[in-house]
Enzyme design. Structure first.
Site, short mmCIF file in Angstrom:
data_model
loop_
_atom_site.label_atom_id
_atom_site.label_comp_id
_atom_site.label_asym_id
_atom_site.label_seq_id
_atom_site.Cartn_x
_atom_site.Cartn_y
_atom_site.Cartn_z
N HIS A 84 0.85 -1.20 0.00
CA HIS A 84 0.00 0.00 0.00
C HIS A 84 0.89 1.25 0.00
CE1 HIS A 84 -2.82 3.07 1.32
NE2 HIS A 84 -3.76 2.28 0.82
N GLU A 150 -3.66 2.51 -7.40
CA GLU A 150 -4.05 3.57 -6.48
C GLU A 150 -3.14 4.77 -6.70
OE1 GLU A 150 -6.41 1.91 -2.98
OE2 GLU A 150 -4.31 1.91 -2.40
C1 PEP Z 1 -6.79 3.32 0.21
O1 PEP Z 1 -6.23 3.67 1.24
O2 PEP Z 1 -6.51 2.21 -0.27
C2 PEP Z 1 -7.77 4.23 -0.41
C3 PEP Z 1 -8.12 4.03 -1.64
O3 PEP Z 1 -8.24 5.26 0.39
P1 PEP Z 1 -9.43 6.31 0.04
O4 PEP Z 1 -10.56 5.50 -0.56
O5 PEP Z 1 -9.78 6.91 1.35
O6 PEP Z 1 -8.85 7.28 -0.95
#
Ligand code: PEP
Length: 225
Positions: A84, A150
């Site tokens: 992450h 992400e």
């Molecule tokens: C995450 O931490 O994996 C994430 C996508 O957070 P958020 O949805 O709060 O942006």
């Protein structure tokens, strides 16, 4: 479709029990939750499919602060996140360490969601594809490996990638590795359906909006067939 809740450093055991009592996953969607380590057992007991937020590459040893595959499997945990961006940015985890974690968990029959994504600075410098290629390269090729795209600039910021940006990045990742790709970054009930309708988007990893059973339920329903 796979919809995963990343609870980060939120929810005690009691709060996890309350969530489980209120949350009803819809049929036809693979829903998993990733609680903090101390709430894993409560989530398993609550009937959910549970992933850890991280897992170490050794089964035991002098690795203070880490958690191992046998420890997770004993609790009934089915998989783990690795890499992450908060682990990479705040705790110094590397592409190689992330790959070792993924490899060990997959070899022991845990499912793995490996997170990749560029920072705002890297995107503005035109380095998005180079960053994604560097992060994906060391990951093992395995049928139980899922990638989560992400973009760091979209995590917890309220700035969601447009569906077009997500689609483009997912298609690029799929050209590098044959794996489902989840989108993560400020997914909410009101933007989930549009993001999930992109052809290369195979689900979502949800942070903030997964803490509330109603909003997480709405996102899961947006993924239902
Ligand atoms: C995450 O931490 O994996 C994430 C996508 O957070 P958020 O949805 O709060 O942006």
């Amino acid at each position: 479709m796979l919809i995963a809740a990343n609870w980060k450093l939120y929810k005690t055991q009691a709060e996890t029990r309350t969530f489980c009592a209120e949350f009803q996953p819809p049929g036809g969607v693979d829903v998993v939750v990733c609680p903090p380590f101390t709430s894993l057992a409560a989530a398993v007991e609550g009937g959910l499919t549970v992933f850890a937020q991280n897992v170490h590459w050794a089964d035991e040893g002098a690795f203070t602060g880490e958690i191992s595959v046998p420890m997770l499997k004993e609790l009934g945990v089915a998989g783990s996140l690795v890499g992450h961006s908060e682990r990479r940015q705040l705790f110094g985890e590397t592409d190689e360490g992330t790959a070792r974690r993924a490899e060990h968990a997959l070899a022991a029959s845990l499912r793995v969601i490996a997170c990749v994504g560029e920072t705002e600075q890297e995107r503005e410098a035109g380095e998005t594809e180079a960053v994604l290629a560097r992060q994906v390269a060391p990951l093992p090729r395995h049928p139980d490996l899922v990638i989560a795209y992400e973009p760091v600039w979209a995590i917890g910021t309220g700035k969601t990638a447009t569906p077009e940006i997500a689609q483009e990045a997912h298609a690029y990742i799929k050209s590098l590795i044959d794996a489902p790709v989840l989108y993560g970054g400020s997914v909410k009930p009101d933007n989930a359906a549009e993001l999930l309708s992109q052809p290369a988007v195979d689900g979502a990893l949800v942070g903030g909006a997964s803490l509330d059973p109603d909003s997480f339920g709405a996102i899961c329903r947006a993924a239902a067939p």
